[in-house]
Write a protein that holds these residues in place. Structure first.
Motif, PDB file in Angstrom:
ATOM      1  N   MET A 173       0.797  -1.237   0.000  1.00  0.00           N
ATOM      2  CA  MET A 173       0.000   0.000   0.000  1.00  0.00           C
ATOM      3  C   MET A 173       0.830   1.288   0.000  1.00  0.00           C
ATOM      4  O   MET A 173       0.438   2.294   0.554  1.00  0.00           O
ATOM      5  CB  MET A 173      -1.046  -0.028   1.124  1.00  0.00           C
ATOM      6  N   ARG A 215      -2.305   2.991  -3.354  1.00  0.00           N
ATOM      7  CA  ARG A 215      -3.572   2.320  -3.061  1.00  0.00           C
ATOM      8  C   ARG A 215      -4.693   3.154  -3.667  1.00  0.00           C
ATOM      9  O   ARG A 215      -4.456   4.242  -4.179  1.00  0.00           O
ATOM     10  CB  ARG A 215      -3.767   2.030  -1.577  1.00  0.00           C
ATOM     11  N   ALA A 219      -8.416   2.133  -5.959  1.00  0.00           N
ATOM     12  CA  ALA A 219      -8.614   1.256  -7.112  1.00  0.00           C
ATOM     13  C   ALA A 219      -8.002   1.766  -8.431  1.00  0.00           C
ATOM     14  O   ALA A 219      -7.207   1.054  -9.064  1.00  0.00           O
ATOM     15  CB  ALA A 219     -10.104   0.956  -7.260  1.00  0.00           C
ATOM     16  N   PRO A 220      -8.337   2.987  -8.891  1.00  0.00           N
ATOM     17  CA  PRO A 220      -7.772   3.410 -10.178  1.00  0.00           C
ATOM     18  C   PRO A 220      -6.244   3.553 -10.141  1.00  0.00           C
ATOM     19  O   PRO A 220      -5.559   3.245 -11.124  1.00  0.00           O
ATOM     20  CB  PRO A 220      -8.440   4.766 -10.432  1.00  0.00           C
ATOM     21  N   CYS A 229     -12.898   7.097   3.463  1.00  0.00           N
ATOM     22  CA  CYS A 229     -11.641   6.628   2.880  1.00  0.00           C
ATOM     23  C   CYS A 229     -10.963   7.750   2.082  1.00  0.00           C
ATOM     24  O   CYS A 229     -11.262   8.917   2.276  1.00  0.00           O
ATOM     25  CB  CYS A 229     -11.855   5.383   2.017  1.00  0.00           C
ATOM     26  N   THR A 241     -10.414   8.986  -1.799  1.00  0.00           N
ATOM     27  CA  THR A 241     -10.843   8.768  -3.182  1.00  0.00           C
ATOM     28  C   THR A 241     -10.327   9.913  -4.054  1.00  0.00           C
ATOM     29  O   THR A 241     -10.925  10.243  -5.066  1.00  0.00           O
ATOM     30  CB  THR A 241     -12.378   8.728  -3.253  1.00  0.00           C
ATOM     31  N   ALA A 267      -5.616   8.384  -4.844  1.00  0.00           N
ATOM     32  CA  ALA A 267      -6.250   7.092  -5.137  1.00  0.00           C
ATOM     33  C   ALA A 267      -6.437   6.865  -6.634  1.00  0.00           C
ATOM     34  O   ALA A 267      -6.916   5.806  -7.057  1.00  0.00           O
ATOM     35  CB  ALA A 267      -7.595   7.010  -4.431  1.00  0.00           C
ATOM     36  N   GLY A 273     -16.215   6.197  -2.955  1.00  0.00           N
ATOM     37  CA  GLY A 273     -15.649   5.583  -4.156  1.00  0.00           C
ATOM     38  C   GLY A 273     -16.073   4.127  -4.233  1.00  0.00           C
ATOM     39  O   GLY A 273     -17.020   3.696  -3.568  1.00  0.00           O
ATOM     40  N   ALA A 274     -15.357   3.345  -5.049  1.00  0.00           N
ATOM     41  CA  ALA A 274     -15.663   1.924  -5.185  1.00  0.00           C
ATOM     42  C   ALA A 274     -14.413   1.168  -5.587  1.00  0.00           C
ATOM     43  O   ALA A 274     -13.535   1.720  -6.267  1.00  0.00           O
ATOM     44  CB  ALA A 274     -16.744   1.707  -6.241  1.00  0.00           C
ATOM     45  N   ASP A 275     -14.352  -0.057  -5.147  1.00  0.00           N
ATOM     46  CA  ASP A 275     -13.250  -0.943  -5.555  1.00  0.00           C
ATOM     47  C   ASP A 275     -13.720  -1.974  -6.576  1.00  0.00           C
ATOM     48  O   ASP A 275     -12.919  -2.451  -7.389  1.00  0.00           O
ATOM     49  CB  ASP A 275     -12.639  -1.620  -4.335  1.00  0.00           C
ATOM     50  N   ASN A 306     -16.542  -1.320  -1.318  1.00  0.00           N
ATOM     51  CA  ASN A 306     -15.683  -0.161  -1.045  1.00  0.00           C
ATOM     52  C   ASN A 306     -15.115  -0.340   0.359  1.00  0.00           C
ATOM     53  O   ASN A 306     -15.417  -1.319   1.053  1.00  0.00           O
ATOM     54  CB  ASN A 306     -16.482   1.145  -1.173  1.00  0.00           C
ATOM     55  N   LYS A 307     -14.305   0.604   0.777  1.00  0.00           N
ATOM     56  CA  LYS A 307     -13.620   0.522   2.071  1.00  0.00           C
ATOM     57  C   LYS A 307     -14.563   0.158   3.209  1.00  0.00           C
ATOM     58  O   LYS A 307     -15.699   0.644   3.263  1.00  0.00           O
ATOM     59  CB  LYS A 307     -12.949   1.875   2.331  1.00  0.00           C
ATOM     60  N   PHE A 360     -12.685  -4.341   3.085  1.00  0.00           N
ATOM     61  CA  PHE A 360     -13.805  -3.788   2.303  1.00  0.00           C
ATOM     62  C   PHE A 360     -15.125  -4.388   2.767  1.00  0.00           C
ATOM     63  O   PHE A 360     -15.137  -5.437   3.425  1.00  0.00           O
ATOM     64  CB  PHE A 360     -13.605  -4.092   0.803  1.00  0.00           C
TER      65      PHE A 360
HETATM   66  O1  MRU Z   1      -7.431  -0.171   0.775  1.00  0.00           O
HETATM   67  P1  MRU Z   1      -7.438   1.029  -0.134  1.00  0.00           P
HETATM   68  O2  MRU Z   1      -6.891   2.255   0.508  1.00  0.00           O
HETATM   69  O3  MRU Z   1      -6.809   0.711  -1.467  1.00  0.00           O
HETATM   70  O4  MRU Z   1      -8.982   1.276  -0.376  1.00  0.00           O
HETATM   71  C1  MRU Z   1      -9.384   2.363  -1.177  1.00  0.00           C
HETATM   72  C2  MRU Z   1     -10.846   2.532  -1.241  1.00  0.00           C
HETATM   73  O5  MRU Z   1     -11.624   1.755  -0.712  1.00  0.00           O
HETATM   74  C3  MRU Z   1     -11.355   3.649  -2.086  1.00  0.00           C
HETATM   75  O6  MRU Z   1     -12.529   4.183  -1.560  1.00  0.00           O
HETATM   76  C4  MRU Z   1     -11.642   3.104  -3.485  1.00  0.00           C
HETATM   77  O7  MRU Z   1     -10.528   2.441  -3.995  1.00  0.00           O
HETATM   78  C5  MRU Z   1     -12.044   4.156  -4.420  1.00  0.00           C
HETATM   79  S1  MRU Z   1     -10.677   5.180  -4.780  1.00  0.00           S
HETATM   80  C6  MRU Z   1     -10.895   6.196  -6.018  1.00  0.00           C
END
Ligand code: MRU
Length: 350
Positions: free
Chosen positions: A44, A47, A49-50, A158, A160, A164, A236-238, A248-249, A315
């Motif tokens: 991490m 970290r 998602a994108p 979290c 975003t 991120a 956000g979303a993973d 998501n987180k 998550f």
């Molecule tokens: O464990 P992480 O810090 O990678 O988790 C990140 C999240 O859950 C974010 O909300 C998610 O990736 C969306 S980021 C644009």
């Protein structure tokens, strides 16, 4: 729009802001090969998602650089091994698998080319992923801004933001856009236990941008929502299943339940690369479990009794019926999610 660059490819290496060290230390972690990118994702350093997807793209490019003097069959075998390793660096954020799949496809299509040429194309593809994410973030920011009332108080969870992603961010990108459009917004940021991405990273980004905001511990959110202090929640979303269920987180699901109880709009902001078209329900999403020290220790200090057992899922899944809308670069998807997500896949969404 933002000067924060989560990663930059230069001098034949991937330079990443070391997110383990923020906000107290601003340090750049330099990955010179695919194994070091793999480590950076697992540990991490990078970290979100994108951002993980973009880093994986560069991981592939660095692997290709390492093996570019090999015979074609050796190159292909080594690339396959490297991509498989990257694919497993974290299990939940589907942008990672998406980037790996994109690189595999490129290699498959261009397999006839000389190895050096292939390696150059893989690096170019990694740059393209970054440029696309930057553009997508801006478009999502504008779509999301349409649901932000003037003077809104926004709750977010979290991190975003720019850290991120490789652009302005997803949910925090909407916050940035609303702020810059002069809407006079205010943000409450959940600290986001256990790794404190909200307290360490979102707070840092909000302060850098001068966006009026306050940090809260996660358990304060319900009281603020009940007391009518929050107008809209942005997360956000993973990974998003085709029925709209969203991973998501950890803590996002709980927020969505409180939001639904008190009738507060709850929006997920994510690029379509976060939709996993291969799964139907949130129950199919693999949830990462991280090590117990994230819970038993704070900044290296042991806070729980020695030997205490820990359950630490990173998550959770928010059911689609708790989501007001999913803001993507193609527009805001609303219920019925299954139908509208399929339309989106068929490029038929408006
Ligand atoms: O464990 P992480 O810090 O990678 O988790 C990140 C999240 O859950 C974010 O909300 C998610 O990736 C969306 S980021 C644009």
């Amino acid at each position: 729009m933002t000067t924060i660059l989560a990663m930059e490819y230069k001098e034949e290496a991937l330079h990443m802001i070391d997110q383990r060290k923020l906000p107290h230390t601003y340090e750049i972690f330099i990955a010179k090969n695919c194994n070091e990118v793999d480590f950076a994702i697992r540990d991490m350093v990078v970290r979100g998602a994108p951002a993980i997807g973009a880093a994986a793209g560069y991981g592939a490019a660095l692997a290709a650089k390492t093996f570019q003097h090999e015979e074609k069959n050796v190159f292909l075998l080594k690339m396959e091994e490297s991509l498989e390793k990257l694919n497993k660096s974290r299990p939940t954020a589907v942008n990672l698998m998406w980037a790996v799949k994109r690189m595999k496809k490129l290699i498959e299509i261009k397999v006839e080319l000389p190895v050096k040429h292939l390696a150059d194309l893989i690096l170019e593809e990694a740059h393209t992923i970054v440029r696309e994410d930057q553009a997508i973030n801006l478009v999502m920011g504008n779509h999301g801004n349409t649901v932000i009332p003037h003077g809104a108080t926004i709750l977010t969870h979290c991190n975003t933001g720019a850290l991120a992603t490789v652009g302005i961010g997803t949910a925090l990108g909407v916050v940035r856009t609303a702020h810059q459009s002069g809407k006079d917004i205010f943000v409450y940021a959940d600290e986001t236990r256990p790794r404190l991405q909200g307290g360490r990273l979102t707070a840092w980004e909000l302060m850098q941008e001068g966006i009026p905001s306050t940090l809260i511990v996660d358990s304060v959110a319900a009281t603020l929502i009940r007391d009518g202090k929050i107008n809209v929640i942005l997360v956000g979303a993973d990974r998003i299943a085709t029925n709209g269920d969203t991973a998501n987180k950890i803590g996002t699901f709980m927020l969505s339940v409180v939001a639904k109880t008190y009738g507060i709009p709850f929006y997920v902001v994510a690029p379509t690369t976060t939709i996993d078209f291969e799964i139907d329900h949130g129950s199919d999403i693999v949830i990462e479990e991280r090590n117990s020290e994230e819970v038993t220790h704070i900044e290296g200090v042991h806070i729980a009794p020695e030997g205490m057992k820990v359950y630490n899922p990173a998550f959770d899944v928010t059911p689609h019926e708790n989501i007001t809308g999913i803001v993507t670069e193609k527009g805001i998807i609303r219920a019925p999610y299954q139908e509208n997500i399929i339309k989106l896949k068929c490029n038929d969404f408006r």
